[in-house]
Design a protein around this motif. Structure first.
Motif, PDB file in Angstrom:
ATOM      1  N   LYS A  93     -10.001 -12.424  16.946  1.00 39.55           N
ATOM      2  CA  LYS A  93     -11.005 -11.942  16.010  1.00 39.55           C
ATOM      3  C   LYS A  93     -11.925 -10.943  16.696  1.00 39.55           C
ATOM      4  CE  LYS A  93     -10.749 -16.376  13.636  1.00 39.55           C
ATOM      5  NZ  LYS A  93     -11.464 -17.588  13.213  1.00 39.55           N
ATOM      6  N   THR A  94     -12.401  -9.946  15.932  1.00 35.42           N
ATOM      7  CA  THR A  94     -12.932  -8.739  16.547  1.00 35.42           C
ATOM      8  C   THR A  94     -14.445  -8.635  16.602  1.00 35.42           C
ATOM      9  OG1 THR A  94     -12.737  -7.641  14.405  1.00 35.42           O
ATOM     10  CG2 THR A  94     -10.907  -7.406  15.936  1.00 35.42           C
ATOM     11  N   ASN A  95     -15.177  -9.634  16.231  1.00 36.87           N
ATOM     12  CA  ASN A  95     -16.631  -9.622  16.391  1.00 36.87           C
ATOM     13  C   ASN A  95     -17.317  -8.477  15.652  1.00 36.87           C
ATOM     14  OD1 ASN A  95     -16.441 -11.866  18.143  1.00 36.87           O
ATOM     15  ND2 ASN A  95     -16.046 -10.511  19.886  1.00 36.87           N
ATOM     16  N   GLY A  96     -16.795  -8.104  14.516  1.00 34.86           N
ATOM     17  CA  GLY A  96     -17.508  -7.201  13.627  1.00 34.86           C
ATOM     18  C   GLY A  96     -17.498  -5.743  13.997  1.00 34.86           C
ATOM     19  N   VAL A  97     -16.580  -5.261  14.843  1.00 34.87           N
ATOM     20  CA  VAL A  97     -16.475  -3.848  15.156  1.00 34.87           C
ATOM     21  C   VAL A  97     -15.346  -3.259  14.320  1.00 34.87           C
ATOM     22  CG1 VAL A  97     -16.056  -2.137  16.955  1.00 34.87           C
ATOM     23  CG2 VAL A  97     -17.299  -4.232  17.483  1.00 34.87           C
ATOM     24  N   TYR A  98     -15.686  -2.410  13.372  1.00 35.32           N
ATOM     25  CA  TYR A  98     -14.663  -1.844  12.512  1.00 35.32           C
ATOM     26  C   TYR A  98     -15.156  -0.508  11.964  1.00 35.32           C
ATOM     27  CZ  TYR A  98     -17.684  -4.567   9.401  1.00 35.32           C
ATOM     28  OH  TYR A  98     -18.764  -5.140   8.784  1.00 35.32           O
ATOM     29  N   PRO A  99     -14.241   0.366  11.614  1.00 36.56           N
ATOM     30  CA  PRO A  99     -14.635   1.674  11.104  1.00 36.56           C
ATOM     31  C   PRO A  99     -15.008   1.617   9.635  1.00 36.56           C
ATOM     32  CG  PRO A  99     -12.280   1.507  11.113  1.00 36.56           C
ATOM     33  CD  PRO A  99     -12.790   0.216  11.685  1.00 36.56           C
ATOM     34  N   ARG A 100     -15.584   2.681   9.173  1.00 39.20           N
ATOM     35  CA  ARG A 100     -15.801   2.874   7.738  1.00 39.20           C
ATOM     36  C   ARG A 100     -14.669   3.743   7.230  1.00 39.20           C
ATOM     37  NH1 ARG A 100     -20.341   6.310   4.445  1.00 39.20           N
ATOM     38  NH2 ARG A 100     -19.815   5.516   2.388  1.00 39.20           N
ATOM     39  N   ILE A 101     -13.817   3.167   6.393  1.00 38.14           N
ATOM     40  CA  ILE A 101     -12.641   3.861   5.887  1.00 38.14           C
ATOM     41  C   ILE A 101     -12.882   4.247   4.440  1.00 38.14           C
ATOM     42  CG2 ILE A 101     -10.177   3.678   5.411  1.00 38.14           C
ATOM     43  CD1 ILE A 101      -9.977   1.663   7.672  1.00 38.14           C
ATOM     44  N   LEU A 102     -12.821   5.537   4.174  1.00 41.26           N
ATOM     45  CA  LEU A 102     -12.974   6.053   2.814  1.00 41.26           C
ATOM     46  C   LEU A 102     -11.584   6.391   2.300  1.00 41.26           C
ATOM     47  CD1 LEU A 102     -16.007   8.427   3.512  1.00 41.26           C
ATOM     48  CD2 LEU A 102     -16.047   6.047   2.781  1.00 41.26           C
ATOM     49  N   THR A 103     -11.139   5.693   1.281  1.00 39.29           N
ATOM     50  CA  THR A 103      -9.752   5.782   0.834  1.00 39.29           C
ATOM     51  C   THR A 103      -9.568   6.901  -0.192  1.00 39.29           C
ATOM     52  OG1 THR A 103     -10.101   4.191  -0.944  1.00 39.29           O
ATOM     53  CG2 THR A 103      -9.498   3.320   1.216  1.00 39.29           C
ATOM     54  N   PRO A 104      -8.301   7.258  -0.483  1.00 40.82           N
ATOM     55  CA  PRO A 104      -8.038   8.319  -1.460  1.00 40.82           C
ATOM     56  C   PRO A 104      -8.638   8.024  -2.832  1.00 40.82           C
ATOM     57  CG  PRO A 104      -6.056   7.844  -0.206  1.00 40.82           C
ATOM     58  CD  PRO A 104      -7.060   6.801   0.166  1.00 40.82           C
ATOM     59  N   THR A 105      -9.156   9.047  -3.473  1.00 43.27           N
ATOM     60  CA  THR A 105      -9.705   8.905  -4.816  1.00 43.27           C
ATOM     61  C   THR A 105      -8.595   9.055  -5.851  1.00 43.27           C
ATOM     62  OG1 THR A 105     -10.167  11.259  -4.966  1.00 43.27           O
ATOM     63  CG2 THR A 105     -11.905   9.861  -4.061  1.00 43.27           C
ATOM     64  N   LEU A 106      -8.898   8.692  -7.080  1.00 39.68           N
ATOM     65  CA  LEU A 106      -7.908   8.795  -8.148  1.00 39.68           C
ATOM     66  C   LEU A 106      -7.507  10.239  -8.386  1.00 39.68           C
ATOM     67  CD1 LEU A 106      -9.255   6.226 -10.769  1.00 39.68           C
ATOM     68  CD2 LEU A 106      -7.142   6.060  -9.461  1.00 39.68           C
ATOM     69  N   ALA A 107      -8.458  11.143  -8.280  1.00 34.54           N
ATOM     70  CA  ALA A 107      -8.170  12.546  -8.561  1.00 34.54           C
ATOM     71  C   ALA A 107      -7.228  13.141  -7.518  1.00 34.54           C
ATOM     72  CB  ALA A 107      -9.466  13.345  -8.601  1.00 34.54           C
ATOM     73  N   ALA A 108      -7.379  12.726  -6.253  1.00 36.75           N
ATOM     74  CA  ALA A 108      -6.562  13.313  -5.189  1.00 36.75           C
ATOM     75  C   ALA A 108      -5.218  12.645  -5.046  1.00 36.75           C
ATOM     76  CB  ALA A 108      -7.314  13.237  -3.861  1.00 36.75           C
ATOM     77  N   CYS A 125     -16.955   0.304  -4.290  1.00 37.44           N
ATOM     78  CA  CYS A 125     -16.235   0.951  -5.378  1.00 37.44           C
ATOM     79  C   CYS A 125     -17.251   1.599  -6.310  1.00 37.44           C
ATOM     80  CB  CYS A 125     -15.365  -0.057  -6.125  1.00 37.44           C
ATOM     81  SG  CYS A 125     -16.288  -1.328  -7.011  1.00 37.44           S
ATOM     82  N   LYS A 126     -16.751   2.190  -7.394  1.00 41.74           N
ATOM     83  CA  LYS A 126     -17.658   2.849  -8.329  1.00 41.74           C
ATOM     84  C   LYS A 126     -18.664   1.869  -8.934  1.00 41.74           C
ATOM     85  CE  LYS A 126     -15.005   6.854  -9.943  1.00 41.74           C
ATOM     86  NZ  LYS A 126     -14.391   7.496 -11.131  1.00 41.74           N
ATOM     87  N   ALA A 127     -18.214   0.645  -9.176  1.00 43.81           N
ATOM     88  CA  ALA A 127     -19.082  -0.339  -9.835  1.00 43.81           C
ATOM     89  C   ALA A 127     -20.112  -0.946  -8.889  1.00 43.81           C
ATOM     90  CB  ALA A 127     -18.232  -1.443 -10.452  1.00 43.81           C
ATOM     91  N   ASN A 134     -13.920  -2.366   6.536  1.00 39.65           N
ATOM     92  CA  ASN A 134     -14.964  -1.720   5.756  1.00 39.65           C
ATOM     93  C   ASN A 134     -14.315  -0.568   4.998  1.00 39.65           C
ATOM     94  OD1 ASN A 134     -17.257  -0.656   4.686  1.00 39.65           O
ATOM     95  ND2 ASN A 134     -18.251  -0.174   6.618  1.00 39.65           N
ATOM     96  N   VAL A 135     -14.171  -0.728   3.678  1.00 40.16           N
ATOM     97  CA  VAL A 135     -13.374   0.206   2.890  1.00 40.16           C
ATOM     98  C   VAL A 135     -14.161   0.660   1.670  1.00 40.16           C
ATOM     99  CG1 VAL A 135     -11.228   0.525   1.615  1.00 40.16           C
ATOM    100  CG2 VAL A 135     -11.247  -0.901   3.645  1.00 40.16           C
ATOM    101  N   SER A 136     -14.012   1.935   1.343  1.00 41.54           N
ATOM    102  CA  SER A 136     -14.553   2.470   0.087  1.00 41.54           C
ATOM    103  C   SER A 136     -13.390   2.941  -0.777  1.00 41.54           C
ATOM    104  CB  SER A 136     -15.505   3.641   0.362  1.00 41.54           C
ATOM    105  OG  SER A 136     -16.647   3.209   1.067  1.00 41.54           O
ATOM    106  N   THR A 137     -13.254   2.376  -1.965  1.00 39.39           N
ATOM    107  CA  THR A 137     -12.198   2.763  -2.895  1.00 39.39           C
ATOM    108  C   THR A 137     -12.807   3.067  -4.254  1.00 39.39           C
ATOM    109  OG1 THR A 137     -11.732   0.569  -3.794  1.00 39.39           O
ATOM    110  CG2 THR A 137     -10.692   1.119  -1.692  1.00 39.39           C
ATOM    111  N   THR A 138     -11.977   3.576  -5.141  1.00 40.08           N
ATOM    112  CA  THR A 138     -12.457   3.867  -6.493  1.00 40.08           C
ATOM    113  C   THR A 138     -12.630   2.595  -7.300  1.00 40.08           C
ATOM    114  OG1 THR A 138     -11.325   6.007  -6.437  1.00 40.08           O
ATOM    115  CG2 THR A 138     -12.015   5.177  -8.591  1.00 40.08           C
ATOM    116  N   ASN A 139     -11.625   1.719  -7.263  1.00 42.18           N
ATOM    117  CA  ASN A 139     -11.631   0.512  -8.085  1.00 42.18           C
ATOM    118  C   ASN A 139     -11.705  -0.772  -7.271  1.00 42.18           C
ATOM    119  OD1 ASN A 139     -11.158   1.902 -10.698  1.00 42.18           O
ATOM    120  ND2 ASN A 139      -9.228   2.463  -9.721  1.00 42.18           N
ATOM    121  N   GLY A 140     -12.147  -0.664  -6.039  1.00 44.82           N
ATOM    122  CA  GLY A 140     -12.304  -1.871  -5.236  1.00 44.82           C
ATOM    123  C   GLY A 140     -10.988  -2.382  -4.683  1.00 44.82           C
ATOM    124  N   VAL A 141     -10.873  -3.721  -4.584  1.00 48.35           N
ATOM    125  CA  VAL A 141      -9.700  -4.344  -3.979  1.00 48.35           C
ATOM    126  C   VAL A 141      -8.439  -4.004  -4.765  1.00 48.35           C
ATOM    127  CG1 VAL A 141      -8.709  -6.540  -3.236  1.00 48.35           C
ATOM    128  CG2 VAL A 141     -11.178  -6.203  -3.111  1.00 48.35           C
TER     129      VAL A 141
END
Length: 472
Positions: free
Chosen positions: A303-318, A372-374, A338-345
């Motif tokens: 287990k990694t003790n909370g070190v992780y990147p911020r990943i911004l995932t592809p959007t619906l438009a792209a 996500c957007k919401a 740590n992920v950012s998506t359009t519709n979440g999981v």
């Protein structure tokens, strides 16, 4: 056909017809010939001007001897430059002929050691190799070169540092740290085929404050960072750029990708691939919002003790892919995410694989933050709370299937008859039909021939039994 000038103030007494003298504040011009060789030491070519044109090979060696000089060479097939303590030097190499024609595209190798405040203009070559401890505050203008390789491979404290590269219409570009340091580098690329940035596994090999400004990459952009526990090894930022094909980022080893790392292209036409190998290997910002689809492969032994990147995932438009983000979790690899998506999981397909390091989804998923957007979702202790949790049941089911089949991906159900089996059966059926048809044809021919003599005999017998006509 061969010219050799020794600017070192003494005769090397080698029996050759050499010119040996001090060349301080000299003007040297050479046109034509096979080989032109110039050796300068101890300041004997400083404040000088050298022009070489239409020569097959140029060998220039400046050992603390060419500072504040200007050297120009045109229409040269092979150029070898060896510089040591050549400060404030101007070198212009253009293979495009100025006076006469040249044969071949030409190659250039620059082997430099602690040469500062220089300006290098290279154009119209096949290959350019820049190696060793170049020095600081140098400016490179490179254009129309098929292959460019810049490698820091010396054990000195500063290898290639505080330098700027301007590139236009280049082919494959490689930036390497091999037991060396790339520090305070700015690389501006208006157009290139492919770009590779990498270091090796040596503890002396790392990037520090390297900024890449690509405008257009026709193929792939690849970044490979190997990490060591002693330092953050890949302080790298990619600012913008249109990547026509794919972008590959590999962070291998502890702290391999620094917290200040930012990979932020404007556009990725195909795949944005991120591979994190080892505990705490990935950090920083990874922006794939304008990629077609994305694959994240994460592997860790604990287990990694909370070190992780911020990943911004592809959007619906792209994204034109039905699965915009594929997350492959190996061992403890996806404990933190740590992920950012359009519709979440729901935009993520999560696959578990590797060794059995955890017995429950709570152990394999430690702390996930999904935006996500919401709003935002927080996944902890196997539970999801927030506005972006739709699809988390699929993650649970994926882990259940993985654990059920002995820590291996669940086998997909096979059809009753596979395509290969169908093809094999069809081939056998065709062969059987052909064989049966052949036998039937042979039988017809055989019995047909046997029947003709029998019929002929019967006709003759019938004719012989008829009464002969009487003759009156």
């Amino acid at each position: 056909s061969n010219t050799r000038i020794l600017c070192q103030g003494v005769d090397d007494d080698n029996g050759m017809n050499d010119a040996f003298f001090t060349c301080y504040k000299s003007k040297i011009t050479s046109i034509g010939g096979d080989v032109f060789e110039l050796l300068a030491t101890a300041g004997h070519l400083s404040h000088s001007h050298v022009l070489v044109n239409d020569t097959r090979r140029l060998n220039l060696t400046c050992l603390n001897g060419c500072s504040k000089s200007a050297i120009a060479a045109y229409a040269i097939d092979q150029t070898n430059l060896t510089l040591s303590l050549a400060n404030e030097i101007l070198i212009e190499l253009r293979n495009n002929p100025v006076f006469t024609s040249t044969s071949g595209a030409g190659n250039v190798s620059l082997d430099a050691y602690r040469s500062y405040n220089g300006q290098f203009i290279f154009s119209d070559f096949n290959e350019l190799w820049i190696t060793k401890n170049l020095g600081a505050e140098n400016i490179f203008n490179l254009s129309n070169i098929s292959m460019v390789s810049v490698t820091a491979n010396s054990s000195a404290l500063y290898e290639i540092t505080d330098s700027t590269f301007w590139m236009d219409a280049v082919g494959n570009v490689t930036l390497k740290a091999i037991s060396g340091v790339l520090q305070l580098i700015a690389m501006h690329i208006s157009e290139a085929d492919n770009l590779l940035i990498t270091n090796d596994e040596s503890i002396k090999s790392y990037f520090s404050n390297v900024d890449i400004f690509p405008q257009r990459i026709h193929g792939n952009l690849s970044v490979r960072c190997f990490g060591h526990k002693s330092k953050d090894n890949c302080q790298l930022q990619v600012h913008g750029g249109d990547i026509k094909d794919s972008l590959h980022l590999e962070c291998n080893g502890y702290a391999s990708c620094d917290a200040d790392m930012r990979i932020e292209p404007h556009f990725v036409g195909n795949l944005f691939n991120v591979t994190c190998v080892g505990n705490g290997s990935c950090d920083g910002v990874i922006d794939a919002r304008e990629a077609n689809h994305m694959v994240v492969v994460s592997s860790a032994s604990k287990k990694t003790n909370g070190v992780y990147p911020r990943i911004l995932t592809p959007t619906l438009a792209a994204s034109s892919s039905t699965t915009k983000v594929l997350v492959l979790c190996l061992d403890y690899g996806c404990f933190d995410l740590n992920v950012s998506t359009t519709n979440g999981v729901r935009d993520m397909k999560v696959v578990f694989d590797g060794e059995c390091k955890c017995d429950s989804v709570e152990e394999c998923i430690g702390d996930w933050r999904v935006q996500c957007k919401a709003g935002e979702a927080r996944i902890q202790s196997g539970n999801c709370s927030g506005e972006c949790c739709d699809g988390f049941d699929d993650v649970r089911n994926a882990f259940s299937q993985y654990y059920r089949y002995g820590c291996a991906p669940a086998p997909s159900p096979e059809p009753m008859i596979t395509p290969k089996q169908f093809q094999r059966g069809l081939l056998i059926a065709v062969l059987v039909i052909v064989i049966i048809g052949f036998i039937a044809g042979c039988s017809v021919v055989y019995f047909g021939r046997k029947r003709r003599p029998d019929e002929k005999q019967q006709i003759m017998l019938q004719y012989s039994e008829e009464p002969s006509p009487s003759i009156n």
